[in-house]
Design a protein around this motif. Structure first.
Motif, PDB file in Angstrom:
ATOM      1  N   TYR A  86       0.828  -1.196   0.000  1.00 33.19           N
ATOM      2  CA  TYR A  86       0.000   0.000   0.000  1.00 33.19           C
ATOM      3  C   TYR A  86       0.868   1.254   0.000  1.00 33.19           C
ATOM      4  O   TYR A  86       0.963   1.975   0.990  1.00 33.19           O
ATOM      5  N   TYR A  87       1.551   1.478  -1.105  1.00 35.85           N
ATOM      6  CA  TYR A  87       2.271   2.726  -1.329  1.00 35.85           C
ATOM      7  C   TYR A  87       2.222   3.012  -2.817  1.00 35.85           C
ATOM      8  O   TYR A  87       1.862   2.143  -3.623  1.00 35.85           O
ATOM      9  N   ASP A  88       2.557   4.222  -3.202  1.00 36.40           N
ATOM     10  CA  ASP A  88       2.358   4.643  -4.586  1.00 36.40           C
ATOM     11  C   ASP A  88       3.615   4.574  -5.435  1.00 36.40           C
ATOM     12  O   ASP A  88       3.568   4.187  -6.598  1.00 36.40           O
ATOM     13  N   ASP A  89       4.750   4.987  -4.866  1.00 38.08           N
ATOM     14  CA  ASP A  89       5.962   5.065  -5.683  1.00 38.08           C
ATOM     15  C   ASP A  89       7.176   4.778  -4.813  1.00 38.08           C
ATOM     16  O   ASP A  89       7.174   5.029  -3.608  1.00 38.08           O
ATOM     17  N   ASN A  90       8.226   4.263  -5.440  1.00 37.28           N
ATOM     18  CA  ASN A  90       9.418   3.849  -4.702  1.00 37.28           C
ATOM     19  C   ASN A  90      10.560   3.770  -5.710  1.00 37.28           C
ATOM     20  O   ASN A  90      10.828   2.722  -6.255  1.00 37.28           O
ATOM     21  N   ARG A  91      11.227   4.905  -5.955  1.00 35.76           N
ATOM     22  CA  ARG A  91      12.203   4.925  -7.037  1.00 35.76           C
ATOM     23  C   ARG A  91      13.251   6.010  -6.811  1.00 35.76           C
ATOM     24  O   ARG A  91      13.045   6.917  -6.008  1.00 35.76           O
ATOM     25  N   PRO A  92      14.368   5.937  -7.554  1.00 36.98           N
ATOM     26  CA  PRO A  92      15.359   7.008  -7.466  1.00 36.98           C
ATOM     27  C   PRO A  92      14.782   8.315  -8.002  1.00 36.98           C
ATOM     28  O   PRO A  92      14.104   8.328  -9.030  1.00 36.98           O
ATOM     29  N   VAL A  93      15.059   9.401  -7.295  1.00 39.04           N
ATOM     30  CA  VAL A  93      14.619  10.726  -7.746  1.00 39.04           C
ATOM     31  C   VAL A  93      15.806  11.665  -7.955  1.00 39.04           C
ATOM     32  O   VAL A  93      15.660  12.703  -8.581  1.00 39.04           O
ATOM     33  N   GLU A  94      16.939  11.303  -7.383  1.00 39.27           N
ATOM     34  CA  GLU A  94      18.189  12.042  -7.572  1.00 39.27           C
ATOM     35  C   GLU A  94      19.306  11.006  -7.560  1.00 39.27           C
ATOM     36  O   GLU A  94      19.069   9.819  -7.317  1.00 39.27           O
ATOM     37  N   GLU A  95      20.510  11.446  -7.755  1.00 39.53           N
ATOM     38  CA  GLU A  95      21.626  10.515  -7.714  1.00 39.53           C
ATOM     39  C   GLU A  95      21.740   9.897  -6.312  1.00 39.53           C
ATOM     40  O   GLU A  95      21.925  10.595  -5.319  1.00 39.53           O
ATOM     41  N   ILE A 111      16.561   7.607  -2.972  1.00 42.20           N
ATOM     42  CA  ILE A 111      15.282   6.937  -3.202  1.00 42.20           C
ATOM     43  C   ILE A 111      14.185   7.731  -2.512  1.00 42.20           C
ATOM     44  O   ILE A 111      14.365   8.205  -1.382  1.00 42.20           O
ATOM     45  N   LEU A 112      13.031   7.884  -3.161  1.00 45.78           N
ATOM     46  CA  LEU A 112      11.871   8.501  -2.524  1.00 45.78           C
ATOM     47  C   LEU A 112      10.715   7.499  -2.559  1.00 45.78           C
ATOM     48  O   LEU A 112      10.307   7.036  -3.626  1.00 45.78           O
ATOM     49  N   TYR A 113      10.214   7.198  -1.365  1.00 48.29           N
ATOM     50  CA  TYR A 113       9.142   6.212  -1.167  1.00 48.29           C
ATOM     51  C   TYR A 113       7.913   6.982  -0.717  1.00 48.29           C
ATOM     52  O   TYR A 113       7.958   7.692   0.297  1.00 48.29           O
ATOM     53  N   THR A 114       6.811   6.924  -1.477  1.00 43.48           N
ATOM     54  CA  THR A 114       5.661   7.768  -1.188  1.00 43.48           C
ATOM     55  C   THR A 114       4.364   6.973  -1.227  1.00 43.48           C
ATOM     56  O   THR A 114       4.276   5.921  -1.870  1.00 43.48           O
ATOM     57  N   GLY A 115       3.348   7.498  -0.562  1.00 40.41           N
ATOM     58  CA  GLY A 115       2.035   6.864  -0.581  1.00 40.41           C
ATOM     59  C   GLY A 115       1.047   7.620   0.264  1.00 40.41           C
ATOM     60  O   GLY A 115       1.327   8.727   0.749  1.00 40.41           O
TER      61      GLY A 115
END
Length: 537
Positions: free
Chosen positions: A176-185, A188-192
């Motif tokens: 139950y989360y929306d995104d989990n990926r590299p956003v800068e060098e 990681i940003l994990y959001t939901g």
């Protein structure tokens, strides 16, 4: 070895209950201490299952009058039936507490972990895991949640260069989360988000800084190879605190540390020293000791074995059990309770809930809400006597929200236009309607009044008249509601009705089993203290 301020073990934690809790009031983690695979169950204290619900039964006032008459006529079964038809919440449950994520770290080292030990040092608020591998390399992990930096920090070092390999990622929450990926060098940003359109939205940022070696993102993981040391930084923010800028805030926390521009060993030491200074400014206020009567045995045993030793065994007779002593274990428990309060309740955090801030389940027991027919009161009984008055403050912020909602509940449920009421549970929003469908607890209108007693207790310890003046309206509101709610019984005494003696049942002389009642002793005791506090205030 310090037997009064150190929890230590020779095995990894097999489950959540045996992991070691860390926190800064707002962010919490349970550290399992795995050698090859570390798991840290993460929490952020504002992540609940949705927004505020309007749960007040539209027929509650009608039902209250019917229940009152039935109880006065001693028709208990009929009263309880009507209560659950017309007084309980139309949605039985307030919002429940939820986890943030699992942080999983895989390590590469030679062979097996030797001379393993995990510990939680109450003197500095740091959880440590250390061992040697088959090549004799010593690995040390120090994990803490910094209140100054508002992040979880994991410092990983070895005593040989280039021997550190790891891969770290965020996951969990049953997907139950929306995104989990590299956003800068290497970030990681994990959001939901959780629940309704008015729910809680969260973001957790993670980066790894190293001394030596290489760092890169692979999918949703950050991978380190051949490093001398590493520093994992993990932030957690929500829209409850930050509005729509919660994702930017999560990244800002990380950038603030990176932009210090320090070498990793220097930066790690700086963050640790800032954490320790902040933590010890609270922890070091109290010193409690007892004579070590264990005969020195306490120093040699891990904490779990010390506890087991006191239980004795089936072959022990009374005299033998009397010889199994460990005064310092009692001191350790006392210091641990202070540590937990500092770790779970700070002036800029939420109040401690049913599990403090530590929870691994999407649906925890009793929602891990604020159960206020004793549990949350117990959480804070030690706040003042342990000289942790600041840690008491989040409870009063919660009471402010309960006061606002409780005025509506008082009017719509009980027809009372003065003061506020809350039943035996609340949530992050200060929900005040009856919770659950459990007759021994649900219809109990004293939760807000009992919590309000903490206001005057805080004043008695601090003599802070400005604080008392700022919170007097809550004390007064609790008393005003009760002054209107009380009715006369057959003896002319003022009593609550309907109510319960929390989580109790009774049998009448005729053998009728019931929970709802008139004027339980606990209510009268709370009211007596409350009215006196209001008068003194």
């Amino acid at each position: 070895m310090n037997t009064e301020e150190l929890l230590w073990y020779t095995k990894e934690a097999p489950d959540f209950n045996q992991a070691l809790p860390i926190g800064n009031g707002r962010i919490g983690g349970m550290v399992f201490g795995g050698a090859a695979k570390e798991v840290i169950k993460l929490n952020e204290d504002s992540i609940y299952s949705g927004g505020l619900r309007n749960r007040i039964n539209p027929r509650a006032y009608e039902g209250m009058k019917e229940v009152r008459e039935l109880l006065l006529d001693e028709k208990i079964e009929e009263a309880e039936k009507i209560a659950f038809q017309k007084m309980q919440g139309v949605t039985p449950n307030a919002r429940h507490y939820m986890p943030l994520a699992d942080l999983t770290i895989y390590f590469g080292f030679i062979g097996k972990a030797r001379e393993y030990r995990r510990s939680l040092d109450l003197r500095d608020g740091i959880a440590r895991t250390e061992f040697h591998d088959d090549a004799g390399t010593h690995f040390l992990r120090e994990t803490f949640v910094s209140h100054p930096a508002q992040m979880m920090i994991i410092s990983i070092t070895t005593d040989k260069k280039g021997m550190l390999d790891l891969s770290a990622s965020l996951d969990g929450r049953d997907d139950y989360y929306d995104d989990n990926r590299p956003v800068e060098e290497n970030v990681i940003l994990y959001t939901g988000g959780t629940g309704s359109r008015d729910g809680i939205f969260f973001a957790s940022g993670m980066t790894i800084l190293t001394s030596g070696g290489t760092v890169e993102t692979i999918g949703s993981a950050i991978q380190v190879r051949n490093a001398d040391s590493a520093l994992i930084l993990l932030s957690a923010e929500t829209n409850f605190y930050n509005g729509d800028s919660y994702q930017e805030k999560a990244l800002e926390r990380i950038h603030t540390v990176i932009e210090k521009g320090l070498d990793v060993p220097v930066l790690a030491e700086l963050l640790k020293s800032e954490h320790i200074a902040d933590y010890q400014s609270l922890y070091n206020r109290v010193k409690f000791t007892l004579e070590d009567n264990s005969g020195g045995i306490a120093e040699t045993l891990p904490t779990d074995e010390r506890i087991s030793r006191l239980r004795g065994n089936a072959d022990d007779d009374k005299e033998c059990r009397a010889l199994i002593r460990d005064n310092c274990l009692a001191v350790l428990y006392y210091n641990y309770s202070r540590y937990l309060m500092i770790s779970a309740s700070r002036p800029d955090s939420q109040a401690m809930n049913l599990q403090g801030i530590w929870n691994e389940n999407m649906w925890p027991a009793w929602g891990s809400r604020y159960t206020i027919n004793i549990n949350i009161e117990m959480n804070y009984w030690a706040a003042e006597s342990c000289n942790l008055s600041e840690c008491h403050l989040p409870l009063f912020d919660l009471l402010e929200r309960m006061d606002r909602n409780g005025k509506i509940t008082a009017k719509e449920m009980y027809g009372i236009n003065k003061g506020f009421v809350c039943h035996h549970n609340t949530d992050i929003w200060g929900d005040t309607a009856p919770q659950d469908l459990w007759m021994p607890a649900t219809i109990w209108p004293m939760g807000g009044a009992w919590l309000a007693l903490h206001i005057f207790e805080h004043y008695e310890y601090t003599l802070d008249r400005d604080f008392l003046e700022s919170k007097y309206h809550i004390l007064k509101g609790a008393a005003e509601f009760l002054s209107e709610f009380l009715i006369e019984n057959e003896n002319g005494q003022l009593v609550t009705c309907p109510s319960v003696s929390p989580e109790n049942t009774y049998l009448t002389e005729e053998g009728v089993k019931g929970c709802l009642c008139i004027g339980p002793s606990m209510d009268s005791q709370i009211i007596t203290v409350l009215f006196n506090d209001v008068i003194k205030s």
